[in-house]
Design a protein around this motif. Structure first.
Motif, PDB file in Angstrom:
ATOM      1  N   MET A   1      10.988   5.906   3.463  1.00  0.00           N
ATOM      2  CA  MET A   1      10.776   7.075   2.615  1.00  0.00           C
ATOM      3  C   MET A   1       9.595   6.901   1.657  1.00  0.00           C
ATOM      4  O   MET A   1       8.758   7.805   1.544  1.00  0.00           O
ATOM      5  N   PRO A   2       9.458   5.782   0.959  1.00  0.00           N
ATOM      6  CA  PRO A   2       8.271   5.619   0.102  1.00  0.00           C
ATOM      7  C   PRO A   2       6.971   5.626   0.885  1.00  0.00           C
ATOM      8  O   PRO A   2       5.936   6.072   0.376  1.00  0.00           O
ATOM      9  N   MET A   3       6.996   5.130   2.118  1.00  0.00           N
ATOM     10  CA  MET A   3       5.768   5.103   2.917  1.00  0.00           C
ATOM     11  C   MET A   3       5.277   6.506   3.248  1.00  0.00           C
ATOM     12  O   MET A   3       4.073   6.715   3.432  1.00  0.00           O
TER      13      MET A   3
ATOM     14  N   ILE B   1       7.251  -5.550  -0.873  1.00  0.00           N
ATOM     15  CA  ILE B   1       6.490  -6.366   0.076  1.00  0.00           C
ATOM     16  C   ILE B   1       6.273  -5.618   1.384  1.00  0.00           C
ATOM     17  O   ILE B   1       5.183  -5.646   1.970  1.00  0.00           O
ATOM     18  N   ALA B   2       7.321  -4.914   1.862  1.00  0.00           N
ATOM     19  CA  ALA B   2       7.210  -4.176   3.123  1.00  0.00           C
ATOM     20  C   ALA B   2       6.178  -3.060   3.019  1.00  0.00           C
ATOM     21  O   ALA B   2       5.359  -2.865   3.934  1.00  0.00           O
TER      22      ALA B   2
ATOM     23  N   LEU C   1       2.822  -2.970   5.316  1.00  0.00           N
ATOM     24  CA  LEU C   1       2.574  -1.802   6.164  1.00  0.00           C
ATOM     25  C   LEU C   1       1.276  -1.104   5.773  1.00  0.00           C
ATOM     26  O   LEU C   1       0.519  -0.641   6.639  1.00  0.00           O
ATOM     27  N   GLY C   2       1.002  -1.028   4.478  1.00  0.00           N
ATOM     28  CA  GLY C   2      -0.248  -0.425   4.024  1.00  0.00           C
ATOM     29  C   GLY C   2      -1.458  -1.201   4.500  1.00  0.00           C
ATOM     30  O   GLY C   2      -2.480  -0.619   4.892  1.00  0.00           O
ATOM     31  N   MET C   3      -1.351  -2.528   4.476  1.00  0.00           N
ATOM     32  CA  MET C   3      -2.458  -3.362   4.954  1.00  0.00           C
ATOM     33  C   MET C   3      -2.684  -3.178   6.453  1.00  0.00           C
ATOM     34  O   MET C   3      -3.825  -3.100   6.916  1.00  0.00           O
ATOM     35  N   LEU C   4      -1.583  -3.103   7.210  1.00  0.00           N
ATOM     36  CA  LEU C   4      -1.711  -2.991   8.662  1.00  0.00           C
ATOM     37  C   LEU C   4      -2.152  -1.592   9.090  1.00  0.00           C
ATOM     38  O   LEU C   4      -2.971  -1.442  10.008  1.00  0.00           O
TER      39      LEU C   4
END
Length: 282
Positions: A46-48, A131-132, A136-139
């Motif tokens: 949800m935050p993503m 951390i997740a 995910l943002g980096m990838l």
């Protein structure tokens, strides 16, 4: 009975009792989160969605690439704010509604230790979510971090967390003293705080006095300083220098913790002396 009480008071008082209380209140939350793994999925997915939406907007507007990194970091830090709002500030209010608050008041434990244990127990899922979201943002968006000073970064993060949890203890007392009114105000202020604290954009973009007022929230200065420390051009978007923000966060930490201790003691006195916590008497 007298022998047992003497033995208890000798072994489990002061800092020993304080630390045992923190561990005891943190334990059920840590175990409970391991039994409900599905919660972690929702707390990450949800935050993503909000992060992805802001990233698409910034790229459509051809904003500087640093803004993408700001959004990813802001999305990760929202986990800590939500932990404070729901797992700490609201907790005593919920315990009162469930009828457990009287037990906490009668126990010889410190209310501050109880709140801290609840918050630390919830930090496992909070840290996992942060951390997740970062990974995910980096990838997904190719965000890279270049830390200019690990010592300053660690100092800023720890001071921001101490001040934030001190604020959470203050808010827990307010929820008890003002009842449902404080609850509704917290819900009402949630989105404005996301805006004023600059979770998804540099706080420097706001008018000076608005940004200065929002600095009372520790995450505002904490995120601003961390952005300056982990992005090569982050200092261009900084509201103040990192050194100044470290000093302010240290002051906020002391003020919030001392005020929280005073307010929690006041709440306990009201509960013991008058048998009330939230009722208004004229």
């Amino acid at each position: 009975m007298e022998v047992v009480s003497r033995k208890y008071s000798h072994k489990d008082t002061g800092w020993r009792l304080f630390l045992k209380t923190i561990i005891a209140r943190a334990y059920p939350r840590i175990i409970g989160q391991q039994r409900e793994i599905s919660w972690l999925v929702f707390e990450v997915v949800m935050p993503m969605l909000a992060v992805i939406a802001y990233v698409f907007v910034y790229r459509a507007l051809n904003a500087p690439e640093e803004y993408v990194g700001f959004v990813v970091m802001g999305g990760a830090m929202t986990a800590f704010w939500m932990n404070i709002l729901w797992s700490m500030s609201s907790q005593l209010y919920w315990e009162k509604e469930q009828g457990n608050l009287a037990l906490y008041i009668m126990a010889p434990n410190s209310m501050m230790a109880i709140l801290l244990g609840m918050a630390l127990g919830g930090m496992l899922a909070t840290a996992t979510r942060a951390i997740a979201v970062t990974i995910l943002g980096m990838l997904m968006f190719g965000v890279t971090f270049t830390v200019s000073s690990y010592l300053q970064l660690f100092t800023v993060f720890m001071l921001a967390m101490v001040a934030l949890y001190g604020m959470g203890m203050m808010m827990a007392s307010a929820f008890l003293m003002f009842g449902r009114e404080a609850w509704h105000m917290a819900n009402l202020a949630q989105e404005p705080i996301f805006l004023a604290s600059g979770f998804y954009f540099p706080i420097k973009s706001l008018p000076f006095w608005v940004a200065a007022g929002a600095s009372i929230i520790p995450l505002t200065l904490g995120m601003d300083a961390m952005r300056q420390l982990i992005f090569p051009t982050g200092f261009q978007f900084g509201f103040m220098t990192v050194q100044t923000e470290i000093i302010i966060l240290a002051v906020l930490s002391v003020v919030f913790i001392v005020t929280a201790k005073f307010l929690l003691s006041y709440v306990e006195k009201i509960a013991v002396r008058e048998g009330r916590i939230t009722e208004s008497r004229r």
